[in-house]
Design an enzyme around this catalytic site. Structure first.
Site, mmCIF file in Angstrom:
data_model
loop_
_atom_site.group_PDB
_atom_site.id
_atom_site.type_symbol
_atom_site.label_atom_id
_atom_site.label_comp_id
_atom_site.label_asym_id
_atom_site.label_seq_id
_atom_site.Cartn_x
_atom_site.Cartn_y
_atom_site.Cartn_z
ATOM 1 N N TYR A 141 -17.367 -3.195 -17.630
ATOM 2 C CA TYR A 141 -18.215 -4.384 -17.647
ATOM 3 C C TYR A 141 -19.598 -4.001 -18.168
ATOM 4 O O TYR A 141 -20.105 -2.920 -17.857
ATOM 5 C CB TYR A 141 -18.327 -4.967 -16.236
ATOM 6 C CG TYR A 141 -19.243 -6.160 -16.132
ATOM 7 C CD1 TYR A 141 -18.882 -7.385 -16.680
ATOM 8 C CD2 TYR A 141 -20.482 -6.065 -15.494
ATOM 9 C CE1 TYR A 141 -19.724 -8.486 -16.597
ATOM 10 C CE2 TYR A 141 -21.330 -7.164 -15.407
ATOM 11 C CZ TYR A 141 -20.945 -8.367 -15.965
ATOM 12 O OH TYR A 141 -21.779 -9.450 -15.894
ATOM 13 N N ASP A 199 -34.445 -9.444 -15.939
ATOM 14 C CA ASP A 199 -33.274 -10.246 -16.316
ATOM 15 C C ASP A 199 -33.641 -11.722 -16.309
ATOM 16 O O ASP A 199 -33.231 -12.486 -15.438
ATOM 17 C CB ASP A 199 -32.132 -9.955 -15.339
ATOM 18 C CG ASP A 199 -30.855 -10.700 -15.692
ATOM 19 O OD1 ASP A 199 -30.676 -11.047 -16.876
ATOM 20 O OD2 ASP A 199 -30.042 -10.940 -14.781
ATOM 21 N N ASP A 228 -21.582 -9.635 -20.418
ATOM 22 C CA ASP A 228 -22.399 -10.751 -19.957
ATOM 23 C C ASP A 228 -23.137 -11.340 -21.157
ATOM 24 O O ASP A 228 -23.937 -10.662 -21.802
ATOM 25 C CB ASP A 228 -23.386 -10.201 -18.921
ATOM 26 C CG ASP A 228 -24.326 -11.232 -18.348
ATOM 27 O OD1 ASP A 228 -24.308 -12.383 -18.804
ATOM 28 O OD2 ASP A 228 -25.101 -10.861 -17.440
ATOM 29 N N ASP A 233 -24.985 -14.191 -20.886
ATOM 30 C CA ASP A 233 -25.998 -15.094 -20.336
ATOM 31 C C ASP A 233 -25.602 -16.559 -20.571
ATOM 32 O O ASP A 233 -24.496 -16.955 -20.270
ATOM 33 C CB ASP A 233 -27.371 -14.782 -20.919
ATOM 34 C CG ASP A 233 -27.969 -13.495 -20.343
ATOM 35 O OD1 ASP A 233 -27.449 -12.992 -19.336
ATOM 36 O OD2 ASP A 233 -28.957 -12.992 -20.912
ATOM 37 N N HIS A 256 -18.700 -13.588 -20.596
ATOM 38 C CA HIS A 256 -18.889 -14.745 -19.718
ATOM 39 C C HIS A 256 -20.174 -15.467 -20.074
ATOM 40 O O HIS A 256 -21.176 -14.871 -20.477
ATOM 41 C CB HIS A 256 -18.802 -14.388 -18.233
ATOM 42 C CG HIS A 256 -19.875 -13.497 -17.690
ATOM 43 N ND1 HIS A 256 -21.157 -13.920 -17.446
ATOM 44 C CD2 HIS A 256 -19.834 -12.200 -17.287
ATOM 45 C CE1 HIS A 256 -21.869 -12.934 -16.926
ATOM 46 N NE2 HIS A 256 -21.094 -11.873 -16.830
ATOM 47 N N GLU A 310 -22.757 -18.618 -18.573
ATOM 48 C CA GLU A 310 -23.117 -19.193 -17.273
ATOM 49 C C GLU A 310 -23.746 -20.569 -17.416
ATOM 50 O O GLU A 310 -24.182 -20.959 -18.512
ATOM 51 C CB GLU A 310 -24.064 -18.252 -16.531
ATOM 52 C CG GLU A 310 -25.383 -18.020 -17.229
ATOM 53 C CD GLU A 310 -26.091 -16.780 -16.708
ATOM 54 O OE1 GLU A 310 -27.201 -16.935 -16.157
ATOM 55 O OE2 GLU A 310 -25.555 -15.663 -16.847
ATOM 56 N N CYS A 358 -31.615 -13.772 -12.431
ATOM 57 C CA CYS A 358 -30.566 -13.003 -11.768
ATOM 58 C C CYS A 358 -29.829 -13.923 -10.804
ATOM 59 O O CYS A 358 -30.447 -14.714 -10.080
ATOM 60 C CB CYS A 358 -31.178 -11.821 -11.027
ATOM 61 S SG CYS A 358 -30.009 -10.980 -9.922
ATOM 62 N N ARG A 412 -19.086 -18.651 -15.809
ATOM 63 C CA ARG A 412 -19.767 -18.313 -14.547
ATOM 64 C C ARG A 412 -20.519 -19.533 -14.036
ATOM 65 O O ARG A 412 -21.245 -20.184 -14.786
ATOM 66 C CB ARG A 412 -20.741 -17.159 -14.775
ATOM 67 C CG ARG A 412 -21.722 -16.935 -13.638
ATOM 68 C CD ARG A 412 -22.612 -15.749 -13.900
ATOM 69 N NE ARG A 412 -23.935 -15.937 -13.317
ATOM 70 C CZ ARG A 412 -24.912 -15.041 -13.350
ATOM 71 N NH1 ARG A 412 -24.711 -13.875 -13.949
ATOM 72 N NH2 ARG A 412 -26.088 -15.297 -12.812
ATOM 73 N N GLU A 466 -20.318 -16.870 -8.726
ATOM 74 C CA GLU A 466 -21.521 -16.117 -8.413
ATOM 75 C C GLU A 466 -22.117 -16.481 -7.062
ATOM 76 O O GLU A 466 -22.176 -17.654 -6.681
ATOM 77 C CB GLU A 466 -22.572 -16.348 -9.510
ATOM 78 C CG GLU A 466 -23.870 -15.569 -9.327
ATOM 79 C CD GLU A 466 -23.695 -14.048 -9.420
ATOM 80 O OE1 GLU A 466 -22.889 -13.485 -8.653
ATOM 81 O OE2 GLU A 466 -24.381 -13.429 -10.253
ATOM 82 N N ASN A 468 -18.082 -10.813 -7.964
ATOM 83 C CA ASN A 468 -19.213 -9.939 -8.270
ATOM 84 C C ASN A 468 -19.631 -9.207 -7.002
ATOM 85 O O ASN A 468 -20.176 -9.803 -6.080
ATOM 86 C CB ASN A 468 -20.372 -10.764 -8.818
ATOM 87 C CG ASN A 468 -21.591 -9.909 -9.145
ATOM 88 O OD1 ASN A 468 -21.530 -8.678 -9.140
ATOM 89 N ND2 ASN A 468 -22.703 -10.561 -9.442
#
Length: 318
Positions: free
Chosen positions: A58, A72, A99, A101, A126, A128, A136, A171, A201, A223
């Site tokens: 990952y 982040d 990731d 975002d 992924h 989100e 985050c 996500r 999440e 996660n």
């Protein structure tokens, strides 16, 4: 093809094709065995993940940002993410999920993101449902876009996919904002929009993971990040609940940075690293991961050194 040419096929890039890695990722999610994907902050860490028998790798957006010295909060670019993700993906035979975002912009940007990540050799990504700039997932102060906007984001990403086995994971960060039931409703809508995998999440405890699993009939990703809102569950617990995959996104970076900080403090106070030697990865182990001896065999005219073993090498070889 000569023996030398055949030998070198996986010295400079993975011998497993991108298409085969994507098929392996999908097969793993359908296997009934929990897929464990530790986070890699470098290609070398990805090699170690593979060497120790995990099922996949990952790449965390938070880790990639931190490695650049950034928080982040959506400051990294698609170019940075695709470039570093590709380096990590090419380091070995395991599939890599990255990731992405919020897709770096509007739905059309999410579509371009999928194309770029496919080109880079990733097995999946992924996206989100946070607003941009994101936060985050385990911090307060997040906000999510309307579900309809995320559905547009996902449909654009699915439409841009050229390899049908490239996994598009959705996500949802809605649990901490709108509640668990709303997060479940979003997950169902995202699956209907074409998401292959749902990333749940910031669920709090095993009961919430169980409730999500019983309500959503698509593969689920958990996660297990440290110092966040989720109870740290074991792989066995997640497997028993019926989750398909688990990520440990920042774990390797936190371990490494903790050790680096302790080591630098020791050097600053003692003036030497001598007391740290037994806590370091030995030079011979590093050479084993890097396959120095195989490069040596590939071209002895250029590489003609001897690799010291861990048992015979002295402290000077560490």
């Amino acid at each position: 093809m000569s023996d030398t040419e055949d030998f070198a096929t996986d010295l400079f890039s993975s011998a497993v094709s991108d298409a085969d890695k994507r098929r392996a990722l999908r097969a793993g999610l359908a296997s009934g065995t929990l897929q464990r994907w530790p986070g890699a902050f470098s290609p070398l860490v990805a090699k170690l993940i593979a060497d120790l028998g995990f099922e996949g790798v990952y790449v965390s957006g938070a880790v990639l940002a931190a490695d650049l010295g950034l928080p982040d909060i959506g400051l990294t670019t698609l170019t940075e993410v695709a470039s570093r993700g590709g380096q990590i993906a090419r380091a070995g035979a395991l599939p890599t999920l990255i990731d992405a975002d919020t897709g770096f912009g509007e739905p059309m940007s999410a579509a371009r993101t999928v194309a770029a990540l496919e080109d880079a050799g990733l097995a999946g990504c992924h996206l989100e449902d946070q607003v941009n700039p994101k936060r985050c997932g385990h911090l307060d102060g997040k906000a999510v876009v309307p579900a309809a906007d995320m559905i547009k984001r996902l449909r654009a990403a699915v439409a841009a996919r050229r390899d049908e086995n490239f996994v598009i994971c959705a996500r949802t960060d809605a649990r901490a904002i709108e509640g668990l039931d709303a997060a479940i409703d979003r997950a169902k809508a995202y699956a209907d929009a074409g998401a292959d995998l749902i990333f749940t999440e910031a669920l709090t405890d095993l009961a919430e993971f169980e409730k999500f699993r019983s309500a959503v009939d698509v593969p689920l990703l958990a996660n297990m990040t440290e110092f966040g809102k989720s109870e740290l569950l074991t792989a066995a617990q997640l497997s028993d609940v019926g989750y398909n995959a688990v990520i440990y996104p920042v774990t390797t970076l936190r371990i490494a940075m903790g050790a680096v900080e302790d080591g630098l403090r020791q050097i600053a106070s003692a003036g030497t690293q001598e007391e740290l030697l037994d806590r370091m990865q030995h030079r011979s182990r590093l050479y084993e991961l890097l396959r120095y001896s195989e490069y040596n065999q590939f071209d002895t005219a250029t590489f003609n050194f001897t690799i010291p073993s861990h048992s015979t090498a002295g402290s000077a070889d560490r």
